[in-house]
Design an enzyme around this catalytic site. Structure first.
Site, PDB file in Angstrom:
ATOM      1  CG  HIS A 296      -2.011  -1.027   1.115  1.00 41.28           C
ATOM      2  ND1 HIS A 296      -2.991  -1.145   2.052  1.00 41.28           N
ATOM      3  CD2 HIS A 296      -2.279  -1.968   0.172  1.00 41.28           C
ATOM      4  CE1 HIS A 296      -3.819  -2.120   1.705  1.00 41.28           C
ATOM      5  NE2 HIS A 296      -3.397  -2.630   0.566  1.00 41.28           N
TER       6      HIS A 296
ATOM      7  CD  GLU B  14      -2.076   4.163   3.005  1.00 40.05           C
ATOM      8  OE1 GLU B  14      -3.230   4.617   2.960  1.00 40.05           O
ATOM      9  OE2 GLU B  14      -1.716   3.161   2.341  1.00 40.05           O
TER      10      GLU B  14
ATOM     11  CB  CYS C 279      -6.426  -0.899   4.844  1.00 39.72           C
ATOM     12  SG  CYS C 279      -4.697  -1.411   5.042  1.00 39.72           S
TER      13      CYS C 279
ATOM     14  CB  CYS D  16      -2.025   1.322   6.043  1.00 44.83           C
ATOM     15  SG  CYS D  16      -1.396   0.422   4.606  1.00 44.83           S
TER      16      CYS D  16
END
Length: 153
Positions: free
Chosen positions: A79, A81, A107, A110
């Site tokens: 992801h 992040e 999410c 993260c």
């Protein structure tokens, strides 16, 4: 009178530009870590370095019909992040106290990582509702806010 772009919108627009590097077939996400009005790191979603991109080899989650937000463990990509955190680690950049600007709400995975690196705030342009994530951010004292920007350039 100052007609310049406000800082939050400036950084969110950068996050949207960063998202253009994403190689995910399902959703392009970009993120920017900022401290004292300076960009510390950027990240977008895609596989680890030197690994084939989903745009080239396909998406296993798409093939299996996995709904958005589920079965992250079978995704080739990281992801946005997560890539910010990795970039900070690789280049020796402390993210403690940084603000994160994301094109999509982080999410749960993260969110937990961002809490642990000590970010002070997370701003996101598109919702990805997760009650546990929001509860944990509140408990950790991390500011968490929807920040939609205008489409005007």
């Amino acid at each position: 009178m100052d007609n310049r772009l406000p800082w939050p919108e400036y950084f969110m627009r950068i996050a949207h530009l960063v998202a253009e590097r994403a190689t995910c077939i399902r959703r392009k996400v970009g993120a920017v870590a900022v401290k004292d009005k300076r960009v510390l790191a950027t990240g977008y979603n895609g596989p680890p370095s030197d690994i084939s991109h989903c745009v080239d080899v396909g998406c296993l989650r798409e093939t299996m019909g996995v709904p958005s937000g589920q079965r992250h463990e079978i995704c080739r990509g990281l992801h946005a992040e997560q890539n910010i955190i990795i970039q900070g680690a690789v280049h020796g950049v402390k993210l403690y106290g940084a603000e994160i600007y994301c094109t999509t709400q982080p999410c749960l995975i993260c969110t937990k990582m961002l809490i642990n690196v000590g970010v002070s705030a997370i701003y996101f342009a598109d919702s990805y509702p997760d009650e546990l994530s929001e509860h944990m951010l509140k408990e950790a004292g991390v500011k968490f806010e929807l920040l939609q920007i205008s489409d005007e350039s």
